[in-house]
Enzyme design. Structure first.
Site, PDB file in Angstrom:
ATOM      1  N   GLY A  45       6.177  39.235 -37.510  1.00 25.98           N
ATOM      2  CA  GLY A  45       6.303  39.372 -36.064  1.00 25.98           C
ATOM      3  C   GLY A  45       7.147  40.575 -35.699  1.00 25.98           C
ATOM      4  N   VAL A  63      -0.379  35.988 -39.950  1.00 23.87           N
ATOM      5  CA  VAL A  63       0.061  35.044 -40.973  1.00 23.87           C
ATOM      6  C   VAL A  63      -0.372  33.639 -40.549  1.00 23.87           C
ATOM      7  CG1 VAL A  63       2.062  34.018 -42.105  1.00 23.87           C
ATOM      8  CG2 VAL A  63       1.976  36.494 -41.697  1.00 23.87           C
ATOM      9  N   GLY A 107       8.240  41.420 -32.472  1.00 24.68           N
ATOM     10  CA  GLY A 107       8.831  41.344 -31.146  1.00 24.68           C
ATOM     11  C   GLY A 107      10.248  41.904 -31.225  1.00 24.68           C
ATOM     12  N   GLU A 142       9.179  37.101 -10.584  1.00 25.06           N
ATOM     13  CA  GLU A 142       8.730  38.501 -10.576  1.00 25.06           C
ATOM     14  C   GLU A 142       7.265  38.604 -10.159  1.00 25.06           C
ATOM     15  OE1 GLU A 142       9.591  39.344 -14.633  1.00 25.06           O
ATOM     16  OE2 GLU A 142      11.637  39.977 -14.231  1.00 25.06           O
ATOM     17  N   ASP A 198      12.441  33.356 -30.426  1.00 19.62           N
ATOM     18  CA  ASP A 198      11.942  32.191 -29.697  1.00 19.62           C
ATOM     19  C   ASP A 198      11.444  31.084 -30.609  1.00 19.62           C
ATOM     20  OD1 ASP A 198      12.513  33.438 -27.355  1.00 19.62           O
ATOM     21  OD2 ASP A 198      10.438  33.874 -26.787  1.00 19.62           O
TER      22      ASP A 198
END
Lengths: 444, 444
Positions: free
Chosen positions: A17, A85, A19, A177, A316
């Site tokens: 990942g 993965v 991020g 937002e 996260d």
């Protein structure tokens, strides 16, 4: 610089990942004697805090996405790989990709992040897309812009009104937002362009199940945010639980004795819930670790797994605690600064283990919280050594703007985003109002 | 300004298609006492000469696409509509949209343009996408960038080489630009980012059936273009007819006695043929007009149809002649300046008919021809009152650059494109290397 002095002797670090957490971990290991493989499903790192701007046609996708291998072109110990993965084989110390190949590791950092969760109502996803990837953003942009096009062509007043009703479900930062920006588009960007409808009369509704928006903020800032939203023309429905979503609208159940009601709307955005990547559950099963209710992996204080010091889970995907000296452990929120800090801690712990030292517990440094609402509107809650500093309105908006531009990846993108915003601000125009590959409806 | 003083008395002008021709026609009618409806399948006008830059990750889509209704926000006699015209009913004077609705007209301008043609081999389209729309550009960008990703993961040398072989079919301006830019990406943008392959060793092949590239140019410039391509590292195969395309490569049949050969390649781009929009054939049948071999509608000197002075066909959909005083009529080439000029003539003829005057024959003013090849490389063939001016190399490239930026729609986009190019030029980086929604391969 030679890529690899002693290939056989260097430890293999696999990061799943790219991020904020994975990116930061790989960067923190730039000078460590390890060979890093960074695998991600996308070819780009995404600056997710600005993804809502792509969804609302304010920024183009490349402005907030940078190719992963470009970011690491000058870090020779990183090999970037495009792939997904499917499972971790903790016994064999390898990750299995869904294309059938396997990646071995000595140290593993799992930073696979989260996806949106419909709380068991996956059938809602077709009618209320969430916002996690660029593809999600394009889908929302398409629905948002085409709703006005459909309204312009619609002669039936009730149907036209449904095309001109935009609903955002979830009053967290993303929902606030999105709703604020939709109101801006309707009130400031589109007027004058249509001949049969008045876009400024579009209805923007923000639906939140709890008693207030921006729950992570102090109550005073929640109230300020709601006030700023309402000033922009957003209807804010708090204490309002969504009980159904279909192609024509949604059903809402308010708290208390108020009767349930329906909102006819053709453009609905889901900003209500996230769930950990399914990889977390698989990893937990493979290692005998616990997951929490949201599917996040419960990690040890140093972010590793019980019995598997070579595996860390961050961002996260981790249910982590912050361990500050002399204080009770506190849960770490699912925000990007936390992910980055976890990335640095996990990387540092790999280096400590290579040196034979003890690992460190993770400590989250909370610098505060901020959320933007729209043109000139935001709320800021800073944690400073002398206590919290809270403000809202124009000054908060400017603070938010520069903070986000500062943290954008890469000098090039910062300039582009600043330029796009400056021009959008002065003209009220939105640059990226483009939908590719429209398939016009055919008569039945 | 009131939208419409005498709705019942004003003529209805319907314009089908918002490419260069349709856009220019609508603009030319800004002050005419008519109500214009402009219908297009896309929500944006596309600056097609720079579409290859989106396909090769140099520009983001919004940089070359502007919302149609934004372009006409200050022209109150234009109503912009998103929709696809399926057929013209010339007897009823209305266009039928594929969603079942109909648009009536008093005057009709059909500017539906062209699409790519595989010369009867539509099965090739899956393996060699063409470049006409933003969606096409995204598909080519995806294939181009993911080919390098696949090569990085491939261990079999022959298969790796096929991933690193890029073929462009067709040596017109688009093909030359695509091939040159692909070579730039391989040689200048990507090196240093991969660990298992050397992108600079990628093979870029341009296949052209005729004896030379850029056939619309004088021979000397074709030779210069081929030389510049080869210097950038492109293999140019002229006199080479493509006889087959599949997922793994293509079959080529050279002219003369040379034996047929195969090129194993996983990324193939079709830039060889265009065909008129199918709407042309339908319109011709409905009005008893001829179409030429490419499906273009054969128009009268004033661009209208025989027996239908209220219908004009312009742009790539028209087989038109240029009528200069004292000269033989000459066929009009399918280029954007011609489409714009036809748009102005068709609009002017509507005004003349409204005033009861005779219509004017179309006269094409040819200002010349230019094509870019890559970094610092282009060819220019200008038609000036004192004869042709021809040059190539850096000066031609700068001329091409500023000409294209000048003609870009809208001040905003010009600045963005200039900025993107300046930064791409100095860094050799390409800004938009982002692929949304990658679906990684699964093991069988």
């Amino acid at each position: 610089m030679p890529k690899n002095e002693n290939p056989g002797l260097r430890s293999k670090v696999l990061i799943v990942g790219c991020g904020f957490g994975g990116l930061e971990a790989a960067r923190a290991l730039a000078h460590a004697p390890v060979d890093i493989t960074l695998v991600d499903r996308a070819n780009h790192h995404l600056f997710q805090p600005l993804l809502y701007q792509v969804a609302t046609a304010g920024l183009s996708a490349p402005a907030i996405a940078a190719p992963v291998r470009f970011l690491f072109r000058k870090q020779p110990n990183v090999t970037s790989l495009l792939g997904e993965v499917g499972a971790i084989d903790a016994a064999q110390k390898q990750a299995r990709l869904i294309d059938g190949s396997a990646l071995p590791y000595d140290h593993l950092i799992v930073a696979a992040g989260a996806t949106h969760s419909y709380f068991g109502h996956d059938e809602w996803s077709a009618h209320a897309p969430g916002l996690k990837t660029l593809e999600d953003a394009f889908e929302i942009r398409r629905r948002l812009l085409l709703a006005f096009e459909s309204a312009e062509k619609e002669s039936d007043p009730a149907r036209r009104e449904a095309w001109l009703t935009f609903v955002v479900i979830g009053g967290g930062p993303t929902g606030v937002e999105m709703a604020g920006t939709m109101a801006e588009i309707a009130r400031h960007t589109l007027p004058g362009e249509f001949r049969h409808i008045d876009p400024a009369r579009a209805r923007i509704v923000l639906v939140e199940g709890s008693p207030r928006v921006l729950q992570a903020m102090p109550e005073s800032l929640s109230a300020s945010a709601q006030h700023q939203l309402e000033r922009l023309g957003v209807e804010v429905h708090v204490n309002a639980r969504v009980t159904g979503i279909d192609a024509e609208g949604l059903d809402v159940d308010p708290a208390g004795d108020a009767p349930a009601y329906r909102i006819a709307a053709r453009c609905i955005v889901w900003a209500a819930g996230v769930a950990a990547s399914p990889l977390g559950r698989q990893l937990a099963e493979a290692t005998g670790t616990q997951v929490d209710r949201a599917g996040r992996v419960v990690v040890l204080p140093d972010l590793s797994l019980p019995g598997h010091p070579e595996i860390s889970v961050i961002g996260d995907l981790a249910a982590a605690q912050s361990h500050a000296p002399g204080r009770e452990p506190r849960p770490v929120p699912g925000v990007s600064p936390a992910a980055k800090q976890m990335g640095r801690t996990a990387a540092g712990n790999i280096e400590r283990r290579l040196r034979g030292e003890a690992t460190q517990a993770f400590r989250y440094r909370d610098y505060g919280n901020l959320a933007t609402i729209g043109r000139n509107s935001a709320v800021v809650d800073l944690a400073t050594p002398v206590g919290p500093v809270r403000f809202s309105g124009v000054s908060a908006w400017l603070f938010w703007l520069f903070a986000h531009i500062y943290f954008l990846i890469g000098f090039r993108n910062r300039l582009v985003v600043l330029f796009d915003w400056a021009s959008a601000y002065w003209s009220a125009q939105r640059y990226a109002r483009v939908v590719a590959g429209i398939k016009p409806a055919r008569s039945p």
